[in-house]
Design a protein around this motif. Structure first.
Motif, mmCIF file in Angstrom:
data_model
loop_
_atom_site.group_PDB
_atom_site.id
_atom_site.type_symbol
_atom_site.label_atom_id
_atom_site.label_comp_id
_atom_site.label_asym_id
_atom_site.label_seq_id
_atom_site.Cartn_x
_atom_site.Cartn_y
_atom_site.Cartn_z
ATOM 1 N N LEU A 128 3.433 -37.443 88.706
ATOM 2 C CA LEU A 128 4.042 -38.452 89.573
ATOM 3 C C LEU A 128 5.333 -38.995 88.968
ATOM 4 O O LEU A 128 6.296 -39.277 89.683
ATOM 5 N N SER A 129 5.341 -39.138 87.653
ATOM 6 C CA SER A 129 6.516 -39.692 86.965
ATOM 7 C C SER A 129 7.690 -38.719 86.935
ATOM 8 O O SER A 129 8.851 -39.135 86.960
ATOM 9 N N TYR A 130 7.400 -37.412 86.899
ATOM 10 C CA TYR A 130 8.467 -36.416 86.757
ATOM 11 C C TYR A 130 8.481 -35.406 87.912
ATOM 12 O O TYR A 130 8.821 -34.244 87.723
ATOM 13 N N GLU A 131 8.117 -35.869 89.091
ATOM 14 C CA GLU A 131 8.057 -34.974 90.246
ATOM 15 C C GLU A 131 9.396 -34.280 90.509
ATOM 16 O O GLU A 131 9.446 -33.070 90.771
ATOM 17 N N GLU A 132 10.479 -35.016 90.446
ATOM 18 C CA GLU A 132 11.797 -34.436 90.717
ATOM 19 C C GLU A 132 12.172 -33.374 89.685
ATOM 20 O O GLU A 132 12.794 -32.361 90.010
ATOM 21 N N ASN A 133 11.799 -33.601 88.434
ATOM 22 C CA ASN A 133 12.067 -32.608 87.389
ATOM 23 C C ASN A 133 11.255 -31.333 87.607
ATOM 24 O O ASN A 133 11.754 -30.221 87.410
ATOM 25 N N TYR B 60 1.406 -27.731 96.348
ATOM 26 C CA TYR B 60 2.383 -28.748 96.745
ATOM 27 C C TYR B 60 3.800 -28.329 96.375
ATOM 28 O O TYR B 60 4.738 -28.469 97.166
ATOM 29 N N PHE B 61 3.979 -27.816 95.181
ATOM 30 C CA PHE B 61 5.325 -27.469 94.702
ATOM 31 C C PHE B 61 5.775 -26.063 95.127
ATOM 32 O O PHE B 61 6.965 -25.852 95.368
ATOM 33 N N LEU B 62 4.845 -25.119 95.208
ATOM 34 C CA LEU B 62 5.225 -23.727 95.450
ATOM 35 C C LEU B 62 4.806 -23.183 96.817
ATOM 36 O O LEU B 62 5.317 -22.148 97.250
ATOM 37 N N GLY B 63 3.873 -23.852 97.473
ATOM 38 C CA GLY B 63 3.390 -23.357 98.753
ATOM 39 C C GLY B 63 2.633 -22.046 98.594
ATOM 40 O O GLY B 63 1.924 -21.826 97.611
ATOM 41 N N ILE B 64 2.816 -21.139 99.535
ATOM 42 C CA ILE B 64 2.102 -19.864 99.550
ATOM 43 C C ILE B 64 2.424 -18.997 98.329
ATOM 44 O O ILE B 64 1.646 -18.132 97.939
ATOM 45 N N GLN B 65 3.562 -19.244 97.691
ATOM 46 C CA GLN B 65 3.951 -18.474 96.504
ATOM 47 C C GLN B 65 3.005 -18.713 95.323
ATOM 48 O O GLN B 65 3.015 -17.950 94.360
ATOM 49 N N LEU C 274 -11.757 -17.011 95.986
ATOM 50 C CA LEU C 274 -10.632 -16.727 96.884
ATOM 51 C C LEU C 274 -10.508 -17.731 98.034
ATOM 52 O O LEU C 274 -9.425 -18.304 98.233
ATOM 53 N N PRO C 275 -11.580 -17.977 98.817
ATOM 54 C CA PRO C 275 -11.423 -18.939 99.918
ATOM 55 C C PRO C 275 -11.112 -20.346 99.448
ATOM 56 O O PRO C 275 -10.317 -21.062 100.076
ATOM 57 N N ARG C 276 -11.714 -20.772 98.319
ATOM 58 C CA ARG C 276 -11.425 -22.111 97.784
ATOM 59 C C ARG C 276 -9.975 -22.215 97.339
ATOM 60 O O ARG C 276 -9.305 -23.227 97.562
ATOM 61 N N THR C 277 -9.486 -21.157 96.701
ATOM 62 C CA THR C 277 -8.109 -21.147 96.224
ATOM 63 C C THR C 277 -7.123 -21.271 97.383
ATOM 64 O O THR C 277 -6.211 -22.109 97.359
ATOM 65 N N LEU C 278 -7.315 -20.435 98.395
ATOM 66 C CA LEU C 278 -6.431 -20.462 99.557
ATOM 67 C C LEU C 278 -6.479 -21.819 100.257
ATOM 68 O O LEU C 278 -5.441 -22.349 100.688
ATOM 69 N N LEU C 279 -7.678 -22.380 100.355
ATOM 70 C CA LEU C 279 -7.843 -23.666 101.025
ATOM 71 C C LEU C 279 -7.070 -24.776 100.325
ATOM 72 O O LEU C 279 -6.299 -25.510 100.956
ATOM 73 N N PHE C 280 -7.245 -24.891 99.010
ATOM 74 C CA PHE C 280 -6.633 -26.014 98.300
ATOM 75 C C PHE C 280 -5.138 -25.824 98.062
ATOM 76 O O PHE C 280 -4.402 -26.808 97.966
ATOM 77 N N ILE C 281 -4.691 -24.588 97.976
ATOM 78 C CA ILE C 281 -3.248 -24.356 97.918
ATOM 79 C C ILE C 281 -2.621 -24.763 99.245
ATOM 80 O O ILE C 281 -1.553 -25.389 99.282
#
Length: 236
Positions: A36-41, A77-82, A172-179
Motif C-alpha cells: 500500500l505504501s509503495y503501490e506507485e513504485n 491486481y498489478f499484472l492482470g492475466i499476465q 488451477l481454478p483457485r489461481t485463475l479465480l483469485f488472479i
C-alpha cells in the motif's frame, strides 16, 4: 491417548504444521503495509523486477511465509492475466519446496507412527491407493490452506510426482479465480485492507467448496465401503 503419544513422537511435524498455519497471516500483513505504501513504485516494475518477485514468492509460499491466495490477488491486481503463467510456475516450485521441507523435518516418523496402529495404517494405505483424487480435492478446496496441505499430504506418504501434478490441476481454478479478482479491483487499498465484495467471487468460493466437500464425501465413502466389504468377506 493415541493422539497424545502421536504428538510427542512427532513434535517437529506438529511445530511445522503450526508454523505453516500462522506465519503466512503475519507476513502477509507486513507485505500489505509495504504494498500500500509503495503501490506507485510497484507499478513501475519491469520484467526483471517481476522475475525477482516471483522467484522470492516460490520460497515465501513454499516456506509458508505468504499465503498463495494473497500472492495471486496482488499479482492479478498489478499484472492482470499476465500473472497466470508465472503464478502457476511459482506454485509448482513452492509445492516442491514445501514437500521436501516436510520430508526433511519429518523424516518419515509421522507415517511410521500411524503404521503402528493397524486400523489407521489400513485407512492410510487405502487413501494412498487413490492419491491423485485426494490431492486434487485438497488443492481445489478454498478452505484448506496451501501451506497446511504441504505438510499433511507428504507425511501420509503421498508421492512427489502425484503431489506436483495433481496439486497443479487442483490449484488451477483457485489461481485463475483469485488472479481475476485482483485484476478487477479498483484500488489496492480497498482490496487488501477492507476486502472487496464481489458476487462472482462469493459464488465461485461456494461452488469450489461444494465440489471439494462432495468429492471428499464420495472419495471417503468408496474407501470405507471397500473396507467394510473386505471385512465381510473375511468373516465369511
Amino acid at each position: 491417548m493415541f493422539l497424545l503419544e502421536l504428538a510427542k513422537a512427532n513434535r517437529k511435524s506438529f511445530y511445522l504444521l503450526l508454523w505453516m498455519g500462522t506465519l503466512p497471516l503475519l507476513v502477509s500483513s507486513v507485505i500489505t503495509y509495504y504494498a500500500l505504501s509503495y503501490e506507485e513504485n510497484i507499478r513501475l516494475f519491469g520484467a526483471m523486477e517481476w522475475f525477482a518477485f516471483f522467484l522470492l514468492s516460490c520460497f515465501s509460499m513454499g516456506l509458508a511465509l505468504t499465503p498463495t491466495t494473497f500472492i495471486a490477488i496482488v499479482t492479478g491486481y498489478f499484472l492482470g492475466i499476465q500473472a497466470v503463467i508465472p503464478m502457476l510456475i511459482a506454485y509448482l516450485i513452492a509445492s516442491f519446496i514445501g514437500y521436501n521441507l516436510t520430508h526433511f523435518i519429518d523424516k518419515g516418523t509421522f507415517i511410521n507412527s500411524l503404521r503402528a496402529v493397524p486400523s489407521v495404517s489400513d485407512f492410510i494405505q487405502k487413501l494412498n491407493t487413490r492419491q491423485f483424487g485426494l490431492i486434487v480435492l485438497s488443492r481445489i478446496s478454498p478452505v484448506l490452506p496451501f501451506a497446511i496441505m504441504n505438510v499433511v499430504l507428504p507425511v501420509i506418504g503421498i508421492r512427489l510426482r502425484s503431489f506436483l501434478l495433481a496439486g497443479f490441476l487442483g490449484m488451477l481454478p483457485r489461481t485463475l479465480l483469485f488472479i481475476w479478482v485482483g485484476s478487477q479491483a479498483k484500488t489496492l487499498k480497498t482490496l487488501l485492507e477492507k476486502g472487496e465484495r464481489n458476487s462472482f467471487l462469493e459464488v465461485s468460493f461456494v461452488l469450489l467448496l461444494i465440489i471439494s466437500i462432495m468429492g471428499f464425501y464420495v472419495y471417503l465413502k468408496n474407501i470405507i465401503s471397500k473396507k467394510l466389504e473386505k471385512g465381510t468377506k473375511k468373516e465369511n
